[in-house]
Design a protein around this motif. Sequence first.
Motif, PDB file in Angstrom:
ATOM      1  N   HIS A 107      24.649  34.407  57.676  1.00 33.53           N
ATOM      2  CA  HIS A 107      25.857  33.581  57.593  1.00 33.53           C
ATOM      3  C   HIS A 107      25.690  32.490  56.535  1.00 33.53           C
ATOM      4  O   HIS A 107      26.176  31.375  56.690  1.00 33.53           O
ATOM      5  CB  HIS A 107      26.163  32.961  58.953  1.00 33.53           C
ATOM      6  CG  HIS A 107      26.427  33.965  60.029  1.00 33.53           C
ATOM      7  ND1 HIS A 107      27.475  34.858  59.974  1.00 33.53           N
ATOM      8  CD2 HIS A 107      25.769  34.225  61.181  1.00 33.53           C
ATOM      9  CE1 HIS A 107      27.466  35.616  61.050  1.00 33.53           C
ATOM     10  NE2 HIS A 107      26.429  35.269  61.792  1.00 33.53           N
ATOM     11  N   PHE A 108      25.011  32.854  55.469  1.00 37.11           N
ATOM     12  CA  PHE A 108      24.697  31.942  54.369  1.00 37.11           C
ATOM     13  C   PHE A 108      25.965  31.289  53.806  1.00 37.11           C
ATOM     14  O   PHE A 108      26.012  30.079  53.596  1.00 37.11           O
ATOM     15  CB  PHE A 108      23.980  32.746  53.276  1.00 37.11           C
ATOM     16  CG  PHE A 108      23.364  31.921  52.183  1.00 37.11           C
ATOM     17  CD1 PHE A 108      22.219  31.166  52.410  1.00 37.11           C
ATOM     18  CD2 PHE A 108      23.910  31.914  50.907  1.00 37.11           C
ATOM     19  CE1 PHE A 108      21.631  30.425  51.393  1.00 37.11           C
ATOM     20  CE2 PHE A 108      23.329  31.184  49.885  1.00 37.11           C
ATOM     21  CZ  PHE A 108      22.191  30.437  50.136  1.00 37.11           C
ATOM     22  N   VAL A 109      27.004  32.073  53.580  1.00 34.67           N
ATOM     23  CA  VAL A 109      28.245  31.562  52.986  1.00 34.67           C
ATOM     24  C   VAL A 109      28.927  30.580  53.940  1.00 34.67           C
ATOM     25  O   VAL A 109      29.384  29.504  53.533  1.00 34.67           O
ATOM     26  CB  VAL A 109      29.201  32.722  52.636  1.00 34.67           C
ATOM     27  CG1 VAL A 109      30.485  32.183  51.998  1.00 34.67           C
ATOM     28  CG2 VAL A 109      28.521  33.711  51.694  1.00 34.67           C
ATOM     29  N   ARG A 110      29.013  30.960  55.197  1.00 37.38           N
ATOM     30  CA  ARG A 110      29.666  30.097  56.188  1.00 37.38           C
ATOM     31  C   ARG A 110      28.949  28.753  56.313  1.00 37.38           C
ATOM     32  O   ARG A 110      29.596  27.709  56.462  1.00 37.38           O
ATOM     33  CB  ARG A 110      29.704  30.815  57.544  1.00 37.38           C
ATOM     34  CG  ARG A 110      30.287  29.997  58.679  1.00 37.38           C
ATOM     35  CD  ARG A 110      30.700  30.886  59.840  1.00 37.38           C
ATOM     36  NE  ARG A 110      29.584  31.615  60.417  1.00 37.38           N
ATOM     37  CZ  ARG A 110      28.788  31.139  61.379  1.00 37.38           C
ATOM     38  NH1 ARG A 110      28.986  29.921  61.860  1.00 37.38           N
ATOM     39  NH2 ARG A 110      27.802  31.878  61.860  1.00 37.38           N
ATOM     40  N   TYR A 111      27.641  28.788  56.225  1.00 35.18           N
ATOM     41  CA  TYR A 111      26.852  27.555  56.321  1.00 35.18           C
ATOM     42  C   TYR A 111      27.249  26.564  55.229  1.00 35.18           C
ATOM     43  O   TYR A 111      27.520  25.385  55.499  1.00 35.18           O
ATOM     44  CB  TYR A 111      25.368  27.887  56.222  1.00 35.18           C
ATOM     45  CG  TYR A 111      24.467  26.692  56.057  1.00 35.18           C
ATOM     46  CD1 TYR A 111      24.083  25.930  57.159  1.00 35.18           C
ATOM     47  CD2 TYR A 111      24.000  26.305  54.797  1.00 35.18           C
ATOM     48  CE1 TYR A 111      23.259  24.827  57.015  1.00 35.18           C
ATOM     49  CE2 TYR A 111      23.182  25.204  54.642  1.00 35.18           C
ATOM     50  CZ  TYR A 111      22.814  24.462  55.748  1.00 35.18           C
ATOM     51  OH  TYR A 111      22.007  23.362  55.599  1.00 35.18           O
ATOM     52  N   PHE A 112      27.312  27.024  53.995  1.00 36.03           N
ATOM     53  CA  PHE A 112      27.640  26.124  52.893  1.00 36.03           C
ATOM     54  C   PHE A 112      29.100  25.674  52.936  1.00 36.03           C
ATOM     55  O   PHE A 112      29.422  24.555  52.513  1.00 36.03           O
ATOM     56  CB  PHE A 112      27.310  26.782  51.551  1.00 36.03           C
ATOM     57  CG  PHE A 112      25.859  26.700  51.196  1.00 36.03           C
ATOM     58  CD1 PHE A 112      25.319  25.535  50.684  1.00 36.03           C
ATOM     59  CD2 PHE A 112      25.019  27.783  51.402  1.00 36.03           C
ATOM     60  CE1 PHE A 112      23.967  25.449  50.368  1.00 36.03           C
ATOM     61  CE2 PHE A 112      23.670  27.713  51.092  1.00 36.03           C
ATOM     62  CZ  PHE A 112      23.141  26.543  50.572  1.00 36.03           C
ATOM     63  N   SER A 113      29.973  26.504  53.450  1.00 26.19           N
ATOM     64  CA  SER A 113      31.370  26.075  53.579  1.00 26.19           C
ATOM     65  C   SER A 113      31.479  24.940  54.596  1.00 26.19           C
ATOM     66  O   SER A 113      32.226  23.980  54.393  1.00 26.19           O
ATOM     67  CB  SER A 113      32.257  27.253  53.983  1.00 26.19           C
ATOM     68  OG  SER A 113      32.022  27.654  55.324  1.00 26.19           O
ATOM     69  N   TYR A 114      30.711  25.023  55.683  1.00 22.49           N
ATOM     70  CA  TYR A 114      30.725  23.961  56.693  1.00 22.49           C
ATOM     71  C   TYR A 114      30.162  22.651  56.135  1.00 22.49           C
ATOM     72  O   TYR A 114      30.658  21.564  56.459  1.00 22.49           O
ATOM     73  CB  TYR A 114      29.916  24.377  57.922  1.00 22.49           C
ATOM     74  CG  TYR A 114      30.566  25.435  58.782  1.00 22.49           C
ATOM     75  CD1 TYR A 114      31.884  25.846  58.562  1.00 22.49           C
ATOM     76  CD2 TYR A 114      29.861  26.048  59.818  1.00 22.49           C
ATOM     77  CE1 TYR A 114      32.476  26.819  59.356  1.00 22.49           C
ATOM     78  CE2 TYR A 114      30.446  27.016  60.621  1.00 22.49           C
ATOM     79  CZ  TYR A 114      31.743  27.405  60.385  1.00 22.49           C
ATOM     80  OH  TYR A 114      32.325  28.366  61.171  1.00 22.49           O
ATOM     81  N   LEU A 115      29.111  22.757  55.296  1.00 21.10           N
ATOM     82  CA  LEU A 115      28.570  21.550  54.665  1.00 21.10           C
ATOM     83  C   LEU A 115      29.633  20.853  53.825  1.00 21.10           C
ATOM     84  O   LEU A 115      29.738  19.618  53.818  1.00 21.10           O
ATOM     85  CB  LEU A 115      27.368  21.895  53.780  1.00 21.10           C
ATOM     86  CG  LEU A 115      26.021  22.208  54.444  1.00 21.10           C
ATOM     87  CD1 LEU A 115      24.951  22.401  53.379  1.00 21.10           C
ATOM     88  CD2 LEU A 115      25.596  21.116  55.413  1.00 21.10           C
ATOM     89  N   GLY A 116      30.427  21.638  53.104  1.00 19.68           N
ATOM     90  CA  GLY A 116      31.504  21.067  52.284  1.00 19.68           C
ATOM     91  C   GLY A 116      32.543  20.352  53.127  1.00 19.68           C
ATOM     92  O   GLY A 116      32.996  19.247  52.788  1.00 19.68           O
ATOM     93  N   LEU A 117      32.942  20.972  54.244  1.00 18.23           N
ATOM     94  CA  LEU A 117      33.930  20.349  55.137  1.00 18.23           C
ATOM     95  C   LEU A 117      33.381  19.050  55.714  1.00 18.23           C
ATOM     96  O   LEU A 117      34.110  18.046  55.810  1.00 18.23           O
ATOM     97  CB  LEU A 117      34.294  21.325  56.254  1.00 18.23           C
ATOM     98  CG  LEU A 117      35.330  20.835  57.269  1.00 18.23           C
ATOM     99  CD1 LEU A 117      36.676  20.600  56.597  1.00 18.23           C
ATOM    100  CD2 LEU A 117      35.471  21.824  58.424  1.00 18.23           C
ATOM    101  N   PHE A 118      32.129  19.080  56.096  1.00 18.89           N
ATOM    102  CA  PHE A 118      31.480  17.897  56.674  1.00 18.89           C
ATOM    103  C   PHE A 118      31.480  16.741  55.666  1.00 18.89           C
ATOM    104  O   PHE A 118      31.841  15.594  55.998  1.00 18.89           O
ATOM    105  CB  PHE A 118      30.056  18.277  57.065  1.00 18.89           C
ATOM    106  CG  PHE A 118      29.413  17.359  58.062  1.00 18.89           C
ATOM    107  CD1 PHE A 118      30.116  16.356  58.689  1.00 18.89           C
ATOM    108  CD2 PHE A 118      28.071  17.518  58.387  1.00 18.89           C
ATOM    109  CE1 PHE A 118      29.511  15.518  59.622  1.00 18.89           C
ATOM    110  CE2 PHE A 118      27.453  16.698  59.322  1.00 18.89           C
ATOM    111  CZ  PHE A 118      28.179  15.693  59.934  1.00 18.89           C
ATOM    112  N   THR A 119      31.081  17.025  54.434  1.00 23.77           N
ATOM    113  CA  THR A 119      31.011  15.996  53.400  1.00 23.77           C
ATOM    114  C   THR A 119      32.397  15.457  53.075  1.00 23.77           C
ATOM    115  O   THR A 119      32.589  14.244  52.914  1.00 23.77           O
ATOM    116  CB  THR A 119      30.349  16.556  52.133  1.00 23.77           C
ATOM    117  OG1 THR A 119      29.074  17.124  52.464  1.00 23.77           O
ATOM    118  CG2 THR A 119      30.154  15.467  51.092  1.00 23.77           C
ATOM    119  N   PHE A 120      33.384  16.349  52.971  1.00 27.63           N
ATOM    120  CA  PHE A 120      34.761  15.921  52.712  1.00 27.63           C
ATOM    121  C   PHE A 120      35.265  14.975  53.795  1.00 27.63           C
ATOM    122  O   PHE A 120      35.865  13.934  53.507  1.00 27.63           O
ATOM    123  CB  PHE A 120      35.679  17.144  52.627  1.00 27.63           C
ATOM    124  CG  PHE A 120      37.135  16.825  52.826  1.00 27.63           C
ATOM    125  CD1 PHE A 120      37.858  16.140  51.854  1.00 27.63           C
ATOM    126  CD2 PHE A 120      37.784  17.185  54.006  1.00 27.63           C
ATOM    127  CE1 PHE A 120      39.200  15.823  52.049  1.00 27.63           C
ATOM    128  CE2 PHE A 120      39.124  16.886  54.205  1.00 27.63           C
ATOM    129  CZ  PHE A 120      39.833  16.199  53.235  1.00 27.63           C
TER     130      PHE A 120
END
Length: 644
Positions: A107-120
């Motif tokens: 779930h490599f892609v999903r992990y980085f998408s969640y990091l982006g949402l968190f930072t935003f």
Amino acid sequence: MILFLVITLPLLSFILLQVGKRFFRKNSGAVATACASLSFFFSFILLLNGSSNFYNSLAWQWLKLGEIQVNIQLNVDHISLKMLIVINAISALVHLFSTTYMKGDKHFVRYFSYLGLFTFAMNAMVIMDNLILFYFFWELVGFSSYLLIGFWQHKKSAASAAKKAFIINRIGDAFFLIGIMMAHWAGTTSISELSQVIFDNLSVTYIHLVGIGLCFFLGAMAKSAQLPLAIWLPDAMEGPTPVSALIHAATMVAAGVYLLVRVSFLLTTPEVLAIISIVGSLTAFLAAIAAVFQYDIKKVLAYSTISQLGFMITAIGLATPDVALFHLTTHAFFKASLFLSAGSIIHALHAAPNDPQDLRNMGGLRKKLPTTFFALMLSGASLAGLPLFSGFLSKEAILLATENHSLIAILLFSASFLTAFYISRLIILSMWGKLPEQLSNIIQPPKAAIKIPLIILSLMSLWIGFSLSPFDTRNNWWVNINSALPSSYTVFIFSIVLAVSGIISATGVYTTEKGKQFKKQLSNLLDPIQNMGLNFFYFDKLFAKKIPDLVTRFSVFTFNSEKKVLDGFIDHLAVFVVVLGHISRWVDKFIIDGFVNVISQSIYKTGGFTGGFQGKAIQTLVIGTIVLLVSIGLLFYGIFSSVV
């Protein structure tokens, strides 16, 4: 425009990776890291260009519901700009670290998408001036952390930890929302306008001010893990280690402290300040004790975070919010370094036959992981509060503020000693001693994506990242420390002595035979304390068993009260209403309707009788009328004569 890019680039990362999962599968880490790095770059440019152009601007009216008007209003000043620097710098380094740490995860892609949402979410929250929008992004931060803590959904413990964090934070969020409502009743939900409104509005009572302050503090208690709402944070270690670095350093737990700094003008009543300082200092002390007895390397750091947050909250309770913000910034860098160092160790030991997070399975790693050892030493010294490190500058400012607060000072100075002890213990157990034979052939040197963040963050643990002078807590270029803060060489010297004593004590206990024997001799005394420390003084059980049990008993009591008292009253009332209905029906039918029917029948019969005369000759009617009148006259004459 630059501010817009700072905020939206992480959101763009989230959208791109969610929509184009297949397209970005191989490059998702690079895309997310690029967006995070650009967000940091633009935030730095904004800080350089905005030093003389701070603004609070009304962008547009978002919605209006009756008297409630919510404006999208941005608060861009030295506090929010520097918070953007901290958030995006650490986020970018965590992204880079994760490209190697999370490699191979399905779930490599999903992990980085969640990091982006968190930072935003965190970026947007820190610049919002309106409390309602602040609360919206506050909730989005909580939701993002829920996604990341429970990222490994196949693990029951991770799913449970995510739910626990989400639910505990809802308790604080409910009080925060009540505080926002009280602020609206006072006249506005704009943070920049609230100070003027509160103190100019004669209708705002002292009790009202106390209520707002307590509600905001209760909201921060959950987010920034203060007792008794701190129980979610140790379990949050179930998420990937880079997530722990981001949550503990610059995002989730920093949100509560940031909120209190922003609304510090409301926290002026002695009652509220006393509660805040007592809760903060107790949290700092008890969490430090818990950290001393943990063997999971991430849990040691988790309790360390709770303890350091206690220092920050105490600073707010001592009416020095600038000091709290200063410690927030220094802590962000050295704690991120500590967590990523732990991540480097766990990543290196992932193929080990035993638990790679247990300190008892480590030892001698400094030879195999020199960069990690270097980062641990620098960031650990900063956490311990040694001179020449950033943690010394910010922690000393908090300790200086405890002047004339004896109990608070005792708790914080004790926590300082324990801090130096447990971080030294962690470094000794993991890095010193002899490398276990089963580990010698499986450890691979970390790649550049792991080394670079460690080097940068550990260098930021030095004093030079915050001040030209390693002993000057006031003249730093991050925040303007209150000039009224007392100067005390006694505090400085005593704090250094405690830190050095903690390091020496840990070294003696864990590296010498005499120390180990001494520890065994004290086992009878230490075992009860160790059990309490390992279980965080049973606060978790209190919430898991006692409080639900109390809630259940209260529910049973209210149920029985409703059934026997309220329902009984309603039942009797219902019977009375039914009887009253029958009586009213009888009265209506036989009295009211009977009277109406008699009248109507009399009129009907009279009409029928008189109607019979209709159509007769006029002479007959006249004669009948004369006869009737004469008869009536004779009747009245007879009656009158008999009376006379």
